[in-house]
Design a protein around this motif. Structure first.
Motif, PDB file in Angstrom:
ATOM      1  N   TYR A   1       0.817  -1.198   0.000  1.00 35.62           N
ATOM      2  CA  TYR A   1       0.000   0.000   0.000  1.00 35.62           C
ATOM      3  C   TYR A   1       0.859   1.260   0.000  1.00 35.62           C
ATOM      4  O   TYR A   1       0.766   2.099  -0.870  1.00 35.62           O
ATOM      5  CB  TYR A   1      -0.923  -0.037   1.237  1.00 35.62           C
ATOM      6  CG  TYR A   1      -2.066   0.945   1.174  1.00 35.62           C
ATOM      7  CD1 TYR A   1      -2.673   1.265  -0.031  1.00 35.62           C
ATOM      8  CD2 TYR A   1      -2.559   1.546   2.329  1.00 35.62           C
ATOM      9  CE1 TYR A   1      -3.725   2.165  -0.082  1.00 35.62           C
ATOM     10  CE2 TYR A   1      -3.616   2.436   2.282  1.00 35.62           C
ATOM     11  CZ  TYR A   1      -4.185   2.753   1.070  1.00 35.62           C
ATOM     12  OH  TYR A   1      -5.219   3.636   1.024  1.00 35.62           O
TER      13      TYR A   1
ATOM     14  N   ASN B   1       1.009   4.121   1.813  1.00 33.01           N
ATOM     15  CA  ASN B   1       0.230   5.352   1.776  1.00 33.01           C
ATOM     16  C   ASN B   1       0.915   6.457   2.570  1.00 33.01           C
ATOM     17  O   ASN B   1       1.527   6.205   3.601  1.00 33.01           O
ATOM     18  CB  ASN B   1      -1.157   5.083   2.382  1.00 33.01           C
ATOM     19  CG  ASN B   1      -2.050   6.294   2.333  1.00 33.01           C
ATOM     20  OD1 ASN B   1      -2.137   6.967   1.312  1.00 33.01           O
ATOM     21  ND2 ASN B   1      -2.710   6.576   3.435  1.00 33.01           N
ATOM     22  N   ASP B   2       0.819   7.696   2.089  1.00 29.06           N
ATOM     23  CA  ASP B   2       1.323   8.877   2.789  1.00 29.06           C
ATOM     24  C   ASP B   2       2.818   8.767   3.071  1.00 29.06           C
ATOM     25  O   ASP B   2       3.261   8.660   4.218  1.00 29.06           O
ATOM     26  CB  ASP B   2       0.555   9.087   4.100  1.00 29.06           C
ATOM     27  CG  ASP B   2       0.912  10.401   4.777  1.00 29.06           C
ATOM     28  OD1 ASP B   2       1.411  11.302   4.086  1.00 29.06           O
ATOM     29  OD2 ASP B   2       0.692  10.512   5.997  1.00 29.06           O
TER      30      ASP B   2
ATOM     31  N   ASN C   1       2.828   5.797   6.245  1.00 32.04           N
ATOM     32  CA  ASN C   1       1.636   5.296   6.914  1.00 32.04           C
ATOM     33  C   ASN C   1       1.035   4.168   6.083  1.00 32.04           C
ATOM     34  O   ASN C   1       1.127   4.177   4.855  1.00 32.04           O
ATOM     35  CB  ASN C   1       0.594   6.400   7.082  1.00 32.04           C
ATOM     36  CG  ASN C   1       0.959   7.384   8.161  1.00 32.04           C
ATOM     37  OD1 ASN C   1       1.693   7.053   9.091  1.00 32.04           O
ATOM     38  ND2 ASN C   1       0.466   8.609   8.046  1.00 32.04           N
ATOM     39  N   ASP C   2       0.436   3.197   6.731  1.00 31.06           N
ATOM     40  CA  ASP C   2      -0.266   2.114   6.011  1.00 31.06           C
ATOM     41  C   ASP C   2       0.637   1.468   4.968  1.00 31.06           C
ATOM     42  O   ASP C   2       0.392   1.543   3.763  1.00 31.06           O
ATOM     43  CB  ASP C   2      -1.528   2.655   5.350  1.00 31.06           C
ATOM     44  CG  ASP C   2      -2.471   3.321   6.331  1.00 31.06           C
ATOM     45  OD1 ASP C   2      -2.656   2.751   7.416  1.00 31.06           O
ATOM     46  OD2 ASP C   2      -2.992   4.406   6.028  1.00 31.06           O
TER      47      ASP C   2
ATOM     48  N   THR D   1       2.912   0.988  10.208  1.00 26.70           N
ATOM     49  CA  THR D   1       3.636   2.155   9.709  1.00 26.70           C
ATOM     50  C   THR D   1       5.091   1.755   9.502  1.00 26.70           C
ATOM     51  O   THR D   1       5.541   0.704   9.985  1.00 26.70           O
ATOM     52  CB  THR D   1       3.566   3.349  10.677  1.00 26.70           C
ATOM     53  OG1 THR D   1       4.244   3.026  11.896  1.00 26.70           O
ATOM     54  CG2 THR D   1       2.117   3.715  10.972  1.00 26.70           C
TER      55      THR D   1
END
Length: 200
Positions: free
Chosen positions: A10, A12-13, A27-28, A166
Motif C-alpha cells: 500500500y 500510503n502517505d 503510513n499504512d 507504519t
C-alpha cells in the motif's frame, strides 16, 4: 489461501525528511489484513533467537523461505520480494542489490538498543526500512525509535513511534545515529529490511 501480492503493498502517505539525516516515514505500509497476519505469526512463532550484546537486547530471526507460513508466502518469497525491493527503490530513489535481508525483531520489557550508527557495518548495508506491527501500542509502552544528531543522548531530534503498519526508512551515513528506547510494557514487533545500494 495465498494472497495476490499486488494487492498487499500500500505505502500510503510517504513523507521525506532531511533532519537530522535523510529518512522516510510511511503510513499504512501494507493492506491491513496482511499486516495483521504478520503480527499474528510473529506472536505465535517459536523460532526467536536471543540477541544480547553491548548495544542491543532483543530477540530476532532472519526470514527464510522455509519458515514462512503458507498465508504469507506470496509476500515474502522469490518474485514477490523483488516487487517489494522495487517499491523500496522507488521511495528511496535508489538502485539496490537484490540480496535484501529481512529480519524479524521482538523487543520485550526492558529491551532496546543503545545509540548507534550502522554506517559501514552489517555487511555494508546502506539503507534500512522498518515495518512496525504492534496492536494497541501506546506511548506508555515505550520502544520508540529515536533519531539523534550525534552519539550523545542529549542530541535527540525526533521520536518515531512503533505504530501498527507504519514504517520508517533510514539512509545510512556517518551521521545516522539512532536507538530503540527500552520497552516499558508489552512487546514491540518489527520487520527490518536491510538494503545495499548499487554503486555506479
Amino acid at each position: 489461501m495465498k494472497k495476490d501480492s499486488s494487492k498487499t503493498l500500500y505505502f500510503n502517505d510517504i513523507r521525506y525528511f532531511n533532519h537530522p539525516y535523510p529518512h522516510i516515514q510511511v503510513n499504512d505500509v501494507l493492506i491491513p489484513s496482511v499486516a495483521n497476519e504478520i503480527l499474528n505469526w510473529l506472536k505465535k512463532t517459536k523460532i526467536w533467537e536471543v540477541q544480547d550484546t553491548t548495544n542491543q537486547k532483543s530477540m530476532a530471526f532472519n526470514l527464510e523461505p522455509s519458515i514462512i507460513p503458507e498465508e504469507l508466502v506470496n509476500l515474502f518469497s522469490g518474485p514477490e520480494l523483488i516487487k517489494l525491493l522495487h517499491r523500496f527503490e522507488e521511495i528511496f530513489n535508489e538502485s539496490f542489490d537484490n540480496k535484501m535481508v529481512v529480519t524479524a525483531f521482538k523487543h520485550r520489557k526492558g529491551e532496546g538498543t543503545a545509540i548507534h550508527n550502522d554506517f559501514g557495518a552489517d555487511a555494508n548495508f546502506t539503507h534500512r526500512f522498518i515495518l512496525y506491527v504492534n496492536d494497541g501500542w501506546t506511548e506508555q509502552d515505550g520502544g520508540s525509535l529515536g533519531l539523534f544528531s550525534s552519539e550523545s543522548i542529549e542530541s535527540l531530534v525526533k521520536v518515531v513511534n512503533p505504530i501498527h503498519n507504519t514504517g520508517v526508512g533510514l539512509v545510512f551515513s556517518q551521521d545516522s545515529h539512532h536507538a530503540v528506547g527500552a520497552v516499558r510494557d508489552g512487546v514491540r514487533y518489527s520487520l527490518v529490511f536491510s538494503l545495499t545500494a548499487i554503486k555506479c
